[in-house]
Design a protein around this motif. Structure first.
Motif, PDB file in Angstrom:
ATOM      1  N   ILE A 249       0.864  -1.184   0.000  1.00  0.00           N
ATOM      2  CA  ILE A 249       0.000   0.000   0.000  1.00  0.00           C
ATOM      3  C   ILE A 249       0.899   1.232   0.000  1.00  0.00           C
ATOM      4  O   ILE A 249       1.295   1.739   1.058  1.00  0.00           O
ATOM      5  CB  ILE A 249      -0.939  -0.006   1.229  1.00  0.00           C
ATOM      6  CG1 ILE A 249      -1.778  -1.283   1.266  1.00  0.00           C
ATOM      7  CG2 ILE A 249      -1.853   1.226   1.211  1.00  0.00           C
ATOM      8  CD1 ILE A 249      -2.516  -1.498   2.577  1.00  0.00           C
ATOM      9  N   PHE A 250       1.263   1.688  -1.186  1.00  0.00           N
ATOM     10  CA  PHE A 250       2.185   2.805  -1.352  1.00  0.00           C
ATOM     11  C   PHE A 250       1.790   3.595  -2.598  1.00  0.00           C
ATOM     12  O   PHE A 250       1.034   3.115  -3.439  1.00  0.00           O
ATOM     13  CB  PHE A 250       3.627   2.314  -1.501  1.00  0.00           C
ATOM     14  CG  PHE A 250       4.136   1.562  -0.296  1.00  0.00           C
ATOM     15  CD1 PHE A 250       4.776   2.226   0.736  1.00  0.00           C
ATOM     16  CD2 PHE A 250       3.965   0.185  -0.199  1.00  0.00           C
ATOM     17  CE1 PHE A 250       5.226   1.534   1.853  1.00  0.00           C
ATOM     18  CE2 PHE A 250       4.406  -0.517   0.910  1.00  0.00           C
ATOM     19  CZ  PHE A 250       5.036   0.161   1.941  1.00  0.00           C
ATOM     20  N   PHE A 251       2.343   4.805  -2.742  1.00  0.00           N
ATOM     21  CA  PHE A 251       2.081   5.627  -3.919  1.00  0.00           C
ATOM     22  C   PHE A 251       3.313   6.462  -4.220  1.00  0.00           C
ATOM     23  O   PHE A 251       4.238   6.567  -3.406  1.00  0.00           O
ATOM     24  CB  PHE A 251       0.864   6.538  -3.683  1.00  0.00           C
ATOM     25  CG  PHE A 251       1.164   7.705  -2.777  1.00  0.00           C
ATOM     26  CD1 PHE A 251       1.464   8.955  -3.302  1.00  0.00           C
ATOM     27  CD2 PHE A 251       1.183   7.550  -1.399  1.00  0.00           C
ATOM     28  CE1 PHE A 251       1.767  10.029  -2.472  1.00  0.00           C
ATOM     29  CE2 PHE A 251       1.484   8.615  -0.556  1.00  0.00           C
ATOM     30  CZ  PHE A 251       1.766   9.852  -1.097  1.00  0.00           C
ATOM     31  N   GLY A 252       3.328   7.088  -5.402  1.00  0.00           N
ATOM     32  CA  GLY A 252       4.387   8.017  -5.767  1.00  0.00           C
ATOM     33  C   GLY A 252       5.772   7.399  -5.687  1.00  0.00           C
ATOM     34  O   GLY A 252       5.983   6.234  -6.038  1.00  0.00           O
ATOM     35  N   LYS A 253       6.729   8.175  -5.186  1.00  0.00           N
ATOM     36  CA  LYS A 253       8.109   7.700  -5.087  1.00  0.00           C
ATOM     37  C   LYS A 253       8.219   6.467  -4.196  1.00  0.00           C
ATOM     38  O   LYS A 253       9.050   5.588  -4.432  1.00  0.00           O
ATOM     39  CB  LYS A 253       9.020   8.815  -4.563  1.00  0.00           C
ATOM     40  CG  LYS A 253       9.248   9.949  -5.547  1.00  0.00           C
ATOM     41  CD  LYS A 253      10.206  10.973  -4.981  1.00  0.00           C
ATOM     42  CE  LYS A 253      10.466  12.095  -5.986  1.00  0.00           C
ATOM     43  NZ  LYS A 253      11.376  13.125  -5.432  1.00  0.00           N
ATOM     44  N   ASP A 254       7.366   6.395  -3.173  1.00  0.00           N
ATOM     45  CA  ASP A 254       7.397   5.226  -2.299  1.00  0.00           C
ATOM     46  C   ASP A 254       6.951   3.971  -3.043  1.00  0.00           C
ATOM     47  O   ASP A 254       7.406   2.863  -2.752  1.00  0.00           O
ATOM     48  CB  ASP A 254       6.502   5.436  -1.080  1.00  0.00           C
ATOM     49  CG  ASP A 254       7.094   6.433  -0.095  1.00  0.00           C
ATOM     50  OD1 ASP A 254       8.252   6.844  -0.303  1.00  0.00           O
ATOM     51  OD2 ASP A 254       6.400   6.806   0.866  1.00  0.00           O
ATOM     52  N   GLY A 255       6.058   4.137  -4.019  1.00  0.00           N
ATOM     53  CA  GLY A 255       5.652   3.006  -4.851  1.00  0.00           C
ATOM     54  C   GLY A 255       6.814   2.489  -5.684  1.00  0.00           C
ATOM     55  O   GLY A 255       6.988   1.276  -5.856  1.00  0.00           O
ATOM     56  N   VAL A 256       7.609   3.421  -6.197  1.00  0.00           N
ATOM     57  CA  VAL A 256       8.809   3.038  -6.954  1.00  0.00           C
ATOM     58  C   VAL A 256       9.806   2.333  -6.037  1.00  0.00           C
ATOM     59  O   VAL A 256      10.381   1.295  -6.392  1.00  0.00           O
ATOM     60  CB  VAL A 256       9.449   4.278  -7.603  1.00  0.00           C
ATOM     61  CG1 VAL A 256      10.785   3.915  -8.241  1.00  0.00           C
ATOM     62  CG2 VAL A 256       8.516   4.884  -8.650  1.00  0.00           C
ATOM     63  N   THR A 257       9.997   2.887  -4.860  1.00  0.00           N
ATOM     64  CA  THR A 257      10.968   2.318  -3.922  1.00  0.00           C
ATOM     65  C   THR A 257      10.593   0.894  -3.521  1.00  0.00           C
ATOM     66  O   THR A 257      11.433  -0.018  -3.577  1.00  0.00           O
ATOM     67  CB  THR A 257      11.081   3.203  -2.662  1.00  0.00           C
ATOM     68  OG1 THR A 257      11.476   4.524  -3.052  1.00  0.00           O
ATOM     69  CG2 THR A 257      12.120   2.643  -1.699  1.00  0.00           C
ATOM     70  N   ILE A 258       9.353   0.677  -3.121  1.00  0.00           N
ATOM     71  CA  ILE A 258       8.943  -0.670  -2.699  1.00  0.00           C
ATOM     72  C   ILE A 258       9.027  -1.643  -3.870  1.00  0.00           C
ATOM     73  O   ILE A 258       9.479  -2.785  -3.724  1.00  0.00           O
ATOM     74  CB  ILE A 258       7.524  -0.672  -2.089  1.00  0.00           C
ATOM     75  CG1 ILE A 258       7.167  -2.053  -1.524  1.00  0.00           C
ATOM     76  CG2 ILE A 258       6.457  -0.265  -3.066  1.00  0.00           C
ATOM     77  CD1 ILE A 258       7.612  -2.326  -0.159  1.00  0.00           C
ATOM     78  N   GLY A 259       8.635  -1.186  -5.068  1.00  0.00           N
ATOM     79  CA  GLY A 259       8.671  -2.070  -6.230  1.00  0.00           C
ATOM     80  C   GLY A 259      10.070  -2.528  -6.560  1.00  0.00           C
ATOM     81  O   GLY A 259      10.316  -3.719  -6.798  1.00  0.00           O
ATOM     82  N   ASN A 260      11.016  -1.591  -6.555  1.00  0.00           N
ATOM     83  CA  ASN A 260      12.401  -1.924  -6.897  1.00  0.00           C
ATOM     84  C   ASN A 260      13.091  -2.717  -5.792  1.00  0.00           C
ATOM     85  O   ASN A 260      13.762  -3.724  -6.051  1.00  0.00           O
ATOM     86  CB  ASN A 260      13.187  -0.646  -7.195  1.00  0.00           C
ATOM     87  CG  ASN A 260      12.849  -0.054  -8.549  1.00  0.00           C
ATOM     88  OD1 ASN A 260      12.507  -0.790  -9.477  1.00  0.00           O
ATOM     89  ND2 ASN A 260      12.930   1.249  -8.668  1.00  0.00           N
ATOM     90  N   GLN A 261      12.925  -2.282  -4.552  1.00  0.00           N
ATOM     91  CA  GLN A 261      13.678  -2.918  -3.467  1.00  0.00           C
ATOM     92  C   GLN A 261      13.095  -4.270  -3.066  1.00  0.00           C
ATOM     93  O   GLN A 261      13.851  -5.180  -2.705  1.00  0.00           O
ATOM     94  CB  GLN A 261      13.772  -1.955  -2.287  1.00  0.00           C
ATOM     95  CG  GLN A 261      14.600  -0.728  -2.638  1.00  0.00           C
ATOM     96  CD  GLN A 261      14.739   0.274  -1.503  1.00  0.00           C
ATOM     97  OE1 GLN A 261      14.281   0.059  -0.385  1.00  0.00           O
ATOM     98  NE2 GLN A 261      15.365   1.405  -1.804  1.00  0.00           N
ATOM     99  N   ALA A 262      11.779  -4.436  -3.138  1.00  0.00           N
ATOM    100  CA  ALA A 262      11.201  -5.758  -2.872  1.00  0.00           C
ATOM    101  C   ALA A 262      11.660  -6.760  -3.929  1.00  0.00           C
ATOM    102  O   ALA A 262      11.929  -7.931  -3.626  1.00  0.00           O
ATOM    103  CB  ALA A 262       9.679  -5.670  -2.844  1.00  0.00           C
TER     104      ALA A 262
END
Length: 430
Positions: A249-262
């Motif tokens: 459950i994330f959006f914006g830059k945090d969505g990018v961060t979780i997607g890449n780091q996970a």
């Protein structure tokens, strides 16, 4: 932003600069976050001396929410341009008065009060970060000004913290969770939820915990990550154990961060990977690349022309938004749900103002009555689809799209009808 220095020409009527926090909704020069108020002369002549309606909009144009706030403003400007081209509202043009909340609740509350007291806006369309929406809700109630929320998703905005002056003409977490939970439990019984640890993420987490359990699934754990965390690995590395799926459950830059780091930590390979569609918004996809492949999400809007979005209305909306977004982002992103919800929120307000013969704040109670129970029909005003704006809590219900990322694009897996997203009202207006 574009250069503030523009010369007057025979084709335009110059009204000022965005440094005065005001943009008129006329023409494409102003339309894509242009820095000046440029009014095509024929439009000005058509309205004559008609007093503009002033619509305030609070958006995060700097700080953590800035990327989304700028695309949100594009959607609002699109709607206002179209309204003014077709004769305005009740024969009067519409003017947008912009305030940057800087992604800070205290700044947002202060600037909201300025919009209402000093700028004397007739109504408000905006609000992006839920903690800021929550901080500002009492201000609209105090000054009795209509607040058409255009992005904020915190559940309590239309439940325990509702007020009669605020409307949300799009979905919220409980309706999405009702729509998505059965599909999630088919993907896997046991889920771990990672979420942005502030009001929206927390209330969305709660909604999915409830609905996954109701659908026969199990929540094995939850992990909150502070908003704006650039390195999430210390949080993500603790997500271990035997379960089926990871829900984000994330959006914006945090969505990018979780997607890449996970992905880098192997979590999206070890577990089914699903979540709020904001993770895979069009503006995030270039930074996610193939690491978002296979993600399953839910969203009220996705930029595709698969049925049922293969309509002339959606094509017009998409093409206009795409051209405007290119002017503020050279990568030329597709429109996202922030463009869509601001565009449609302004159109909902327009319909209410026309139905109530709205003249100004003195008619706010009439405007509220006109909006309660409003049925919004798919078309040029509402390219996303039909919606119902419930009278009891001012919460809308609309169809949802469950999708999977394939080849860098969202592919629709299921369309959930709006009548299957309904969640019981939990609001008492004071």
């Amino acid at each position: 932003m574009a250069d503030d220095n523009h010369d007057n020409t025979q084709d335009t009527w110059y009204r000022g600069k965005v440094t005065r926090r005001r943009v008129l909704g006329y023409g494409t020069a102003a339309g894509a976050l242009g820095a000046t108020m440029l009014v095509p002369a024929p439009w000005q002549a058509a309205f004559g001396q008609a007093k503009p309606f002033k619509i305030g909009t609070l958006q995060p144009l700097s700080g953590a929410g800035a990327a989304g706030g700028k695309t949100a403003l594009v959607g609002l400007q699109m709607a206002v341009d179209r309204i003014n081209k077709s004769g305005g509202i009740n024969g009067r043009p519409v003017e947008i008065v912009i305030a940057d909340d800087e992604s800070k609740p205290d700044v947002g509350r202060r600037k909201t009060e300025k919009l209402l007291v000093e700028d004397k806006v007739d109504a408000h369309v905006g609000g992006f970060l839920s903690n800021i929406c929550l901080a500002c809700m009492p201000v609209f109630e105090e000054y009795k000004v209509l607040n058409m929320i255009s992005v904020c998703l915190d559940t309590t905005l239309t439940t325990t913290k509702c007020n009669k002056y605020s409307f949300r003409p799009y979905d919220y977490a409980p309706s999405q969770a009702v729509a998505f939970a059965p599909q999630l439990v088919k993907m896997g019984k046991k889920w771990h939820i990672a979420f942005a640890d502030y009001s929206w993420g927390q209330s969305t987490r709660d909604a999915y915990v409830e609905q996954i359990k109701k659908a026969g699934g199990e929540i094995v754990g939850t992990t909150g990550i502070p908003l704006g965390t650039a390195d999430m690995t210390s949080f993500l590395s603790k997500i271990t154990g035997s379960f089926d799926g990871l829900f984000g459950i994330f959006f914006g830059k945090d969505g990018v961060t979780i997607g890449n780091q996970a992905f880098d930590l192997g979590l999206t390979k070890k577990y089914k990977w699903a979540g709020d569609g904001a993770i895979a918004e069009a503006s995030n996809l270039p930074a996610l690349g193939n690491k978002i492949e296979g993600f399953v999400g839910i969203n009220r809007y996705i930029p595709t022309f698969e049925p049922p979005l293969n309509t002339a209305s959606h094509r017009k909306f998409f093409d206009d938004a795409k051209a405007r977004l290119l002017k503020i982002d050279s990568s030329g992103p597709d429109p996202d749900r922030y463009v869509q919800s601001n565009y449609e929120a302004m159109n909902a307000l327009k319909i209410g103002m026309e139905k109530s013969k709205f003249r100004g704040r003195e008619d706010t109670d009439k405007l509220i009555s006109a909006l309660e129970g409003l049925e919004m029909k798919e078309g040029d005003d509402f390219p996303q689809g039909d919606k119902t704006l419930r009278k009891e809590d001012h919460q809308a219900f609309l169809r949802q799209f469950i999708f999977e990322m394939k080849g860098g694009k969202p592919k629709i897996l299921q369309v959930v009808d709006k009548d299957k997203t309904i969640f019981p009202p939990a609001c008492k207006f004071t």
